[in-house]
Motif scaffolding. Sequence first.
Motif, PDB file in Angstrom:
ATOM      1  N   UNK A 193      -7.733  59.471   9.751  1.00 45.00           N
ATOM      2  CA  UNK A 193      -8.663  60.582   9.936  1.00 45.00           C
ATOM      3  C   UNK A 193      -9.341  60.857   8.606  1.00 45.00           C
ATOM      4  N   UNK A 194     -10.663  60.896   8.615  1.00 47.77           N
ATOM      5  CA  UNK A 194     -11.445  61.103   7.402  1.00 47.77           C
ATOM      6  C   UNK A 194     -11.736  62.577   7.184  1.00 47.77           C
ATOM      7  N   UNK A 195     -12.065  62.941   5.956  1.00 47.55           N
ATOM      8  CA  UNK A 195     -12.410  64.335   5.665  1.00 47.55           C
ATOM      9  C   UNK A 195     -13.823  64.657   6.125  1.00 47.55           C
ATOM     10  N   UNK A 196     -14.608  63.650   6.423  1.00 45.70           N
ATOM     11  CA  UNK A 196     -15.960  63.810   6.969  1.00 45.70           C
ATOM     12  C   UNK A 196     -16.208  62.692   7.952  1.00 45.70           C
ATOM     13  N   UNK A 197     -17.436  62.528   8.380  1.00 38.59           N
ATOM     14  CA  UNK A 197     -17.769  61.482   9.343  1.00 38.59           C
ATOM     15  C   UNK A 197     -18.619  60.400   8.692  1.00 38.59           C
ATOM     16  N   UNK A 198     -18.365  59.156   9.094  1.00 36.66           N
ATOM     17  CA  UNK A 198     -19.240  58.063   8.692  1.00 36.66           C
ATOM     18  C   UNK A 198     -20.582  58.248   9.394  1.00 36.66           C
ATOM     19  N   UNK A 252     -20.534  76.866  -4.426  1.00 34.92           N
ATOM     20  CA  UNK A 252     -19.443  76.326  -5.231  1.00 34.92           C
ATOM     21  C   UNK A 252     -18.716  75.250  -4.425  1.00 34.92           C
ATOM     22  N   UNK A 253     -17.959  74.363  -5.079  1.00 37.25           N
ATOM     23  CA  UNK A 253     -17.223  73.323  -4.357  1.00 37.25           C
ATOM     24  C   UNK A 253     -16.265  73.932  -3.337  1.00 37.25           C
ATOM     25  N   UNK A 254     -16.153  73.266  -2.181  1.00 37.80           N
ATOM     26  CA  UNK A 254     -15.284  73.762  -1.112  1.00 37.80           C
ATOM     27  C   UNK A 254     -14.637  72.589  -0.397  1.00 37.80           C
ATOM     28  N   UNK A 255     -13.458  72.835   0.184  1.00 36.84           N
ATOM     29  CA  UNK A 255     -12.741  71.789   0.923  1.00 36.84           C
ATOM     30  C   UNK A 255     -13.558  71.227   2.078  1.00 36.84           C
ATOM     31  N   UNK A 256     -14.495  72.006   2.570  1.00 34.59           N
ATOM     32  CA  UNK A 256     -15.316  71.559   3.694  1.00 34.59           C
ATOM     33  C   UNK A 256     -16.468  70.652   3.272  1.00 34.59           C
ATOM     34  N   UNK A 257     -16.683  70.470   1.964  1.00 29.56           N
ATOM     35  CA  UNK A 257     -17.739  69.569   1.505  1.00 29.56           C
ATOM     36  C   UNK A 257     -17.415  68.137   1.935  1.00 29.56           C
ATOM     37  N   UNK A 258     -18.449  67.412   2.330  1.00 28.07           N
ATOM     38  CA  UNK A 258     -18.250  66.042   2.798  1.00 28.07           C
ATOM     39  C   UNK A 258     -18.390  65.045   1.656  1.00 28.07           C
ATOM     40  N   UNK A 259     -17.611  63.963   1.701  1.00 31.37           N
ATOM     41  CA  UNK A 259     -17.822  62.906   0.713  1.00 31.37           C
ATOM     42  C   UNK A 259     -19.223  62.325   0.882  1.00 31.37           C
ATOM     43  N   UNK A 260     -19.828  61.917  -0.222  1.00 35.50           N
ATOM     44  CA  UNK A 260     -21.151  61.317  -0.143  1.00 35.50           C
ATOM     45  C   UNK A 260     -21.052  59.953   0.528  1.00 35.50           C
ATOM     46  N   UNK A 271     -21.150  47.890  12.412  1.00 32.79           N
ATOM     47  CA  UNK A 271     -22.328  48.737  12.192  1.00 32.79           C
ATOM     48  C   UNK A 271     -22.140  49.700  11.028  1.00 32.79           C
ATOM     49  N   UNK A 272     -20.885  49.974  10.656  1.00 32.08           N
ATOM     50  CA  UNK A 272     -20.620  50.900   9.553  1.00 32.08           C
ATOM     51  C   UNK A 272     -20.360  50.179   8.237  1.00 32.08           C
ATOM     52  N   UNK A 273     -20.667  48.892   8.166  1.00 36.96           N
ATOM     53  CA  UNK A 273     -20.373  48.115   6.967  1.00 36.96           C
ATOM     54  C   UNK A 273     -20.983  48.762   5.725  1.00 36.96           C
ATOM     55  N   UNK A 274     -20.191  48.835   4.653  1.00 44.61           N
ATOM     56  CA  UNK A 274     -20.648  49.433   3.405  1.00 44.61           C
ATOM     57  C   UNK A 274     -20.442  50.932   3.321  1.00 44.61           C
ATOM     58  N   UNK A 275     -20.150  51.578   4.447  1.00 41.83           N
ATOM     59  CA  UNK A 275     -19.944  53.025   4.432  1.00 41.83           C
ATOM     60  C   UNK A 275     -18.534  53.349   3.940  1.00 41.83           C
ATOM     61  N   UNK A 276     -18.407  54.476   3.247  1.00 39.81           N
ATOM     62  CA  UNK A 276     -17.120  54.868   2.693  1.00 39.81           C
ATOM     63  C   UNK A 276     -16.752  56.275   3.140  1.00 39.81           C
ATOM     64  N   UNK A 277     -15.471  56.545   3.139  1.00 45.13           N
ATOM     65  CA  UNK A 277     -14.992  57.874   3.478  1.00 45.13           C
ATOM     66  C   UNK A 277     -13.685  58.162   2.766  1.00 45.13           C
ATOM     67  N   UNK A 278     -13.343  59.422   2.660  1.00 46.84           N
ATOM     68  CA  UNK A 278     -12.090  59.842   2.046  1.00 46.84           C
ATOM     69  C   UNK A 278     -11.064  60.067   3.154  1.00 46.84           C
ATOM     70  N   UNK A 279      -9.904  59.428   3.028  1.00 49.76           N
ATOM     71  CA  UNK A 279      -8.845  59.573   4.032  1.00 49.76           C
ATOM     72  C   UNK A 279      -8.187  60.941   3.883  1.00 49.76           C
ATOM     73  N   UNK A 280      -8.250  61.739   4.942  1.00 49.62           N
ATOM     74  CA  UNK A 280      -7.637  63.066   4.939  1.00 49.62           C
ATOM     75  C   UNK A 280      -6.225  63.020   5.515  1.00 49.62           C
ATOM     76  N   UNK A 281      -6.025  62.162   6.540  1.00 47.19           N
ATOM     77  CA  UNK A 281      -4.715  62.075   7.187  1.00 47.19           C
ATOM     78  C   UNK A 281      -4.475  60.647   7.668  1.00 47.19           C
TER      79      UNK A 281
END
Length: 198
Positions: free
Chosen positions: A180-185, A83-91, A161-171
């Motif tokens: 600080x992102x919710x996951x890693x690029x 099931x969905x969880x807070x620990x899931x990483x953004x795609x 080197x990370x051009x085009x990559x996206x992340x969700x801002x957690x803090x």
Amino acid sequence: MQTEIESIYQSGAKLYVILHNRITGQIWNNSTLAWETYNSANWTEYAIALTEQTGSGFYTATRPTGVSGYLQSEAIYVQAGSSPALTDAPSIDIQHSQGENIASINSDPAVSPQNLQISLSTEETGTVSTGTISASSFPTSLVNSNVNAYQGKIIRMTSGVAVGMVGLVAQYNPTGGVITLSGSLAATPSAGDSFIIV
């Protein structure tokens, strides 16, 4: 009017989307069918499952009726467990996903043009600063003095080197403009690399 949420990703994944109201900062609760202030305890209620057209890597979901007419953005996550969880990483490197009434003029002609203007006015650009840099946290040139001013927003790298990559801002920490992102690029940016926050 109801529209589709569409996204392209690797085949066989379990994806879900969280809808954000770009004006109020609220999250759509798919259980109560209403916008609400973010509450981590309601994470599973925020998730709207995306269904893959078998083997194609093309995922869709029907946008809830109640969100029609609101300026909204989408954060898409890869579900790791049952099931969905807070620990899931953004795609990472998601394609073809965009919010409702942001750029599509024919989606809702009554509100799309003014919402496009509002959306563009809320975007902010910056660069990675010198300091402790990782794939999930880095200092920036941002000078907003409000703690977590960008929490829940999407950051997209536009150079390096990370051009085009996206992340969700957690803090966000105003001291040093640390994001600080919710996951890693998938790659670690360097000082001077540029980004946009939407």
